[in-house]
Design an enzyme around this catalytic site. Structure first.
Site, mmCIF file in Angstrom:
data_model
loop_
_atom_site.group_PDB
_atom_site.id
_atom_site.type_symbol
_atom_site.label_atom_id
_atom_site.label_comp_id
_atom_site.label_asym_id
_atom_site.label_seq_id
_atom_site.Cartn_x
_atom_site.Cartn_y
_atom_site.Cartn_z
ATOM 1 N N VAL A 1 0.827 -1.074 -0.074
ATOM 2 C CA VAL A 1 0.083 -0.049 -0.045
ATOM 3 C C VAL A 1 0.943 1.439 -0.053
ATOM 4 C CG1 VAL A 1 -1.870 1.269 1.473
ATOM 5 C CG2 VAL A 1 -1.910 -1.192 1.059
ATOM 6 N N CYS A 2 0.545 2.174 -0.903
ATOM 7 C CA CYS A 2 1.324 3.350 -0.871
ATOM 8 C C CYS A 2 0.407 4.592 -0.624
ATOM 9 C CB CYS A 2 1.717 3.641 -2.437
ATOM 10 S SG CYS A 2 2.849 5.066 -2.692
ATOM 11 N N ILE A 3 0.317 4.933 0.738
ATOM 12 C CA ILE A 3 -0.411 6.139 1.092
ATOM 13 C C ILE A 3 0.666 7.067 1.969
ATOM 14 C CG2 ILE A 3 -2.723 5.338 0.836
ATOM 15 C CD1 ILE A 3 -2.947 4.913 3.745
#
Length: 166
Positions: free
Chosen positions: A88-90
């Protein structure tokens, strides 16, 4: 491994067990390792992911909460902000401080005030409204922008499959 991070993670797990939050569940992968959690995110209502059950692993560093955990979907996920391998890339999962590429302000990045609950609420929000300006999955972002019906069909198929496998 830090005693402080161990105590904090135990407290957060206990809080989530006592007061579950709608939309996800969390527990330890192995009772002997407080630094690795199994997460199940329920696809949010009124989104393409609705009805799905998406498994993920959250791995905490020994210097948590000074540094963020990593979150990786183990259920197949197709989303502009999730790398093809499931990572996940946040912003809130990016290390604190200035972004060397200038995409994020320091205030958008990791802060020790975040908890498992705030992280997972952010991930649920991400499922509802992707950020296609700096995508982790370029193909998904391009399809979301340029061929939404195809994107929608793919995601709904994944959500159905995840529910069947759950």
């Amino acid at each position: 491994m830090s005693d402080q991070s161990t105590l904090l993670l135990k407290r957060q797990l206990k809080d989530l067990t006592k007061n579950p939050v709608e939309g996800f569940s969390a527990g330890l992968v192995d009772d002997d390792n407080i630094y690795e959690w199994e997460i199940v995110i329920m696809g949010p209502q009124d989104t393409l992911y609705e009805g799905g059950f998406f498994r993920a692993i959250m791995t905490f560093p020994p210097d948590y909460p000074l540094m963020p955990p990593k979150l990786k979907f183990t259920t197949e996920m197709y989303h502009p902000n999730v790398y093809p391998n499931g990572d996940v890339c946040i912003s809130i999962l990016h290390p604190p401080g200035e972004d060397k590429y200038g995409y994020e302000q320091a205030s958008e990045r990791w802060s020790p005030v975040h908890t498992v609950e705030t992280i997972l609420i952010s991930v649920i929000s991400m499922l509802s409204s992707p950020n296609d300006e700096s995508p982790a999955n370029i193909e998904a972002a391009k399809e979301w922008r340029d061929s939404y019906p195809t994107f929608k069909k793919k995601v709904q198929r994944l959500a159905r499959r995840s529910a069947e496998e759950f």
